[in-house]
Design a protein around this motif. Structure first.
Motif, PDB file in Angstrom:
ATOM      1  N   ALA A  82      39.430  40.135  42.105  1.00  0.00           N
ATOM      2  CA  ALA A  82      38.942  39.699  43.419  1.00  0.00           C
ATOM      3  C   ALA A  82      38.129  40.790  44.105  1.00  0.00           C
ATOM      4  CB  ALA A  82      40.122  39.276  44.297  1.00  0.00           C
ATOM      5  N   LEU A  83      38.395  42.048  43.737  1.00  0.00           N
ATOM      6  CA  LEU A  83      37.673  43.183  44.309  1.00  0.00           C
ATOM      7  C   LEU A  83      36.516  43.638  43.422  1.00  0.00           C
ATOM      8  CD1 LEU A  83      40.750  45.242  45.555  1.00  0.00           C
ATOM      9  CD2 LEU A  83      39.086  44.011  46.986  1.00  0.00           C
ATOM     10  N   GLY A  84      36.235  42.869  42.370  1.00  0.00           N
ATOM     11  CA  GLY A  84      35.151  43.226  41.469  1.00  0.00           C
ATOM     12  C   GLY A  84      35.462  44.429  40.603  1.00  0.00           C
ATOM     13  N   LEU A  85      36.733  44.593  40.265  1.00  0.00           N
ATOM     14  CA  LEU A  85      37.180  45.733  39.470  1.00  0.00           C
ATOM     15  C   LEU A  85      37.890  45.262  38.209  1.00  0.00           C
ATOM     16  CD1 LEU A  85      38.786  47.792  42.369  1.00  0.00           C
ATOM     17  CD2 LEU A  85      36.548  48.192  41.326  1.00  0.00           C
ATOM     18  N   ARG A  86      38.066  46.184  37.281  1.00  0.00           N
ATOM     19  CA  ARG A  86      38.888  45.943  36.101  1.00  0.00           C
ATOM     20  C   ARG A  86      40.095  46.851  36.221  1.00  0.00           C
ATOM     21  NH1 ARG A  86      39.921  48.141  31.114  1.00  0.00           N
ATOM     22  NH2 ARG A  86      38.472  49.867  31.417  1.00  0.00           N
ATOM     23  N   LEU A  87      41.275  46.305  36.022  1.00  0.00           N
ATOM     24  CA  LEU A  87      42.503  47.096  36.090  1.00  0.00           C
ATOM     25  C   LEU A  87      42.589  48.004  34.874  1.00  0.00           C
ATOM     26  CD1 LEU A  87      45.236  47.676  37.469  1.00  0.00           C
ATOM     27  CD2 LEU A  87      46.196  45.840  36.054  1.00  0.00           C
TER      28      LEU A  87
ATOM     29  N   SER B 118      35.536  48.721  51.877  1.00  0.00           N
ATOM     30  CA  SER B 118      34.196  49.145  51.453  1.00  0.00           C
ATOM     31  C   SER B 118      33.323  47.947  51.099  1.00  0.00           C
ATOM     32  CB  SER B 118      34.281  50.121  50.276  1.00  0.00           C
ATOM     33  OG  SER B 118      34.596  49.447  49.080  1.00  0.00           O
ATOM     34  N   LEU B 119      33.951  46.846  50.695  1.00  0.00           N
ATOM     35  CA  LEU B 119      33.225  45.615  50.388  1.00  0.00           C
ATOM     36  C   LEU B 119      32.991  44.763  51.632  1.00  0.00           C
ATOM     37  CD1 LEU B 119      35.040  44.580  47.087  1.00  0.00           C
ATOM     38  CD2 LEU B 119      32.745  45.565  47.310  1.00  0.00           C
ATOM     39  N   GLY B 120      33.575  45.176  52.747  1.00  0.00           N
ATOM     40  CA  GLY B 120      33.446  44.398  53.982  1.00  0.00           C
ATOM     41  C   GLY B 120      34.273  43.127  53.988  1.00  0.00           C
ATOM     42  N   MET B 121      35.326  43.107  53.186  1.00  0.00           N
ATOM     43  CA  MET B 121      36.196  41.933  53.097  1.00  0.00           C
ATOM     44  C   MET B 121      37.342  42.034  54.088  1.00  0.00           C
ATOM     45  SD  MET B 121      36.741  41.475  48.970  1.00  0.00           S
ATOM     46  CE  MET B 121      37.399  39.804  49.011  1.00  0.00           C
TER      47      MET B 121
ATOM     48  N   LEU C  42      40.231  38.484  50.834  1.00  0.00           N
ATOM     49  CA  LEU C  42      40.830  38.995  49.599  1.00  0.00           C
ATOM     50  C   LEU C  42      41.947  38.077  49.133  1.00  0.00           C
ATOM     51  CD1 LEU C  42      41.298  40.987  47.330  1.00  0.00           C
ATOM     52  CD2 LEU C  42      42.613  42.414  48.936  1.00  0.00           C
ATOM     53  N   ALA C  43      42.765  37.646  50.063  1.00  0.00           N
ATOM     54  CA  ALA C  43      43.871  36.751  49.710  1.00  0.00           C
ATOM     55  C   ALA C  43      43.338  35.484  49.045  1.00  0.00           C
ATOM     56  CB  ALA C  43      44.682  36.404  50.958  1.00  0.00           C
ATOM     57  N   ARG C  44      42.340  34.884  49.640  1.00  0.00           N
ATOM     58  CA  ARG C  44      41.769  33.657  49.087  1.00  0.00           C
ATOM     59  C   ARG C  44      41.204  33.912  47.682  1.00  0.00           C
ATOM     60  NH1 ARG C  44      39.909  32.021  53.664  1.00  0.00           N
ATOM     61  NH2 ARG C  44      38.034  33.294  53.597  1.00  0.00           N
ATOM     62  N   ALA C  45      40.480  35.008  47.505  1.00  0.00           N
ATOM     63  CA  ALA C  45      39.873  35.321  46.209  1.00  0.00           C
ATOM     64  C   ALA C  45      40.916  35.619  45.135  1.00  0.00           C
ATOM     65  CB  ALA C  45      38.923  36.506  46.357  1.00  0.00           C
ATOM     66  N   ALA C  46      42.069  36.137  45.541  1.00  0.00           N
ATOM     67  CA  ALA C  46      43.121  36.502  44.577  1.00  0.00           C
ATOM     68  C   ALA C  46      44.198  35.432  44.450  1.00  0.00           C
ATOM     69  CB  ALA C  46      43.758  37.827  44.998  1.00  0.00           C
ATOM     70  N   GLY C  47      44.060  34.334  45.191  1.00  0.00           N
ATOM     71  CA  GLY C  47      45.068  33.277  45.129  1.00  0.00           C
ATOM     72  C   GLY C  47      46.357  33.638  45.832  1.00  0.00           C
ATOM     73  N   LEU C  48      46.234  34.404  46.920  1.00  0.00           N
ATOM     74  CA  LEU C  48      47.398  34.832  47.699  1.00  0.00           C
ATOM     75  C   LEU C  48      47.269  34.341  49.130  1.00  0.00           C
ATOM     76  CD1 LEU C  48      47.343  38.577  46.560  1.00  0.00           C
ATOM     77  CD2 LEU C  48      48.890  36.806  45.729  1.00  0.00           C
ATOM     78  N   ARG C  49      48.257  34.684  49.925  1.00  0.00           N
ATOM     79  CA  ARG C  49      48.186  34.455  51.372  1.00  0.00           C
ATOM     80  C   ARG C  49      47.964  35.797  52.051  1.00  0.00           C
ATOM     81  NH1 ARG C  49      50.715  29.491  53.378  1.00  0.00           N
ATOM     82  NH2 ARG C  49      51.129  28.200  51.548  1.00  0.00           N
ATOM     83  N   GLN C  50      47.348  35.771  53.218  1.00  0.00           N
ATOM     84  CA  GLN C  50      47.022  37.000  53.932  1.00  0.00           C
ATOM     85  C   GLN C  50      48.238  37.895  54.170  1.00  0.00           C
ATOM     86  OE1 GLN C  50      47.815  37.629  57.442  1.00  0.00           O
ATOM     87  NE2 GLN C  50      47.052  39.708  57.139  1.00  0.00           N
TER      88      GLN C  50
END
Length: 99
Positions: free
Chosen positions: A83-88, A43-46, A51-59
């Motif tokens: 990374a998704l602009g959310l709060r857990l 929905s964010l077009g990511m 997402l991996a880069r923003a969360a410090g992960l690998r694809q």
């Protein structure tokens, strides 16, 4: 099936075993978490790479997560949420209301 049973009966019989039921529940949780992350990411077009880069992960880790292949830790869920602009939000709900 040769003995006349159908898949629903087989599933119900299998889920009467507590170990099978526990495994099924764990798989359901992984699947639902992965689906929610994929839907938000899309929905964010990511891309998974973004997402991996923003969360410090690998694809590949994002792909496994979205496919329900891993049970994430809370710190990982927090990183993905941010990374998704959310709060857990983690909570408990009565079993009679659980879906």
């Amino acid at each position: 099936m040769a003995d006349g049973s159908n898949w629903s009966e087989l599933r119900d019989t299998s889920l009467s075993d507590p170990e099978v039921r526990e495994g099924y529940e764990a798989a359901r949780i992984r699947y639902e978490l992965g689906r929610a992350v994929r839907e938000r990411r899309e929905s964010l077009g990511m891309t998974q790479e973004e997402l991996a880069r923003a969360a410090g992960l690998r694809q590949p880790a994002v792909a496994r997560f979205e496919g329900g292949g891993t049970m994430p830790t809370l710190p990982l869920l927090e990183r993905i949420a941010a990374a998704l602009g959310l709060r857990l939000h983690v909570g408990f709900e009565p079993l009679d209301r659980a879906g």
